[in-house]
Design a protein around this motif. Structure first.
Motif: not given
Length: 135
Positions: A50, A72, A74
């Motif tokens: 990540n 992303t 996330l």
């Protein structure tokens, strides 16, 4: 523990390790242990996929946590945690603009390292795939 240093402490430690490297050191085998630990710490920071995704997102321009979370997939908390690790290692820097914090690449050579690793992996995969080709 090196990953708990501030960016300034990390930078000072690197400078100290380099300055105290023997002038006749011709290889990484002759690096002082502190310098070896700094190199290992840099690789540990990059060992999280990540973080590599975040670096790729930051390659062209600075971004804020919200933008990085959206691009992303996330969570904001996860993005913040990874950005902090990248900052502490000296790879990223940040600037505040009002309530937002923008992150940018502080060490552009990190992409040269990534290119070397990707090129090496590509060559390795090509040579391994040759074993599976039909004659």
């Amino acid at each position: 523990e090196f990953d708990k240093l501030t960016p300034r402490q990390y930078e000072c430690l690197i400078i100290y390790a380099i300055k105290n490297m023997p002038s006749n050191a011709k290889s990484r085998r002759e690096m002082p242990p502190a310098a070896m630990e700094l190199v290992a710490a840099r690789f540990r920071v990059l060992g999280e996929p990540n973080r590599l995704r975040l670096l790729a997102e930051l390659q062209e321009d600075e971004r804020c946590v919200n933008d990085l979370a959206l691009s992303t997939g996330l969570t904001q908390a996860n993005v913040s945690r990874h950005l902090q690790a990248l900052m502490q290692s000296g790879i990223l820097s940040r600037r505040k603009a009002g309530l937002q914090v923008f992150y940018t690449i502080a060490d552009p050579q990190i992409f040269e390292l990534c290119d070397l690793v990707c090129g090496s992996l590509s060559e390795r995969m090509k040579s391994q795939s040759a074993f599976f080709e039909k004659p």
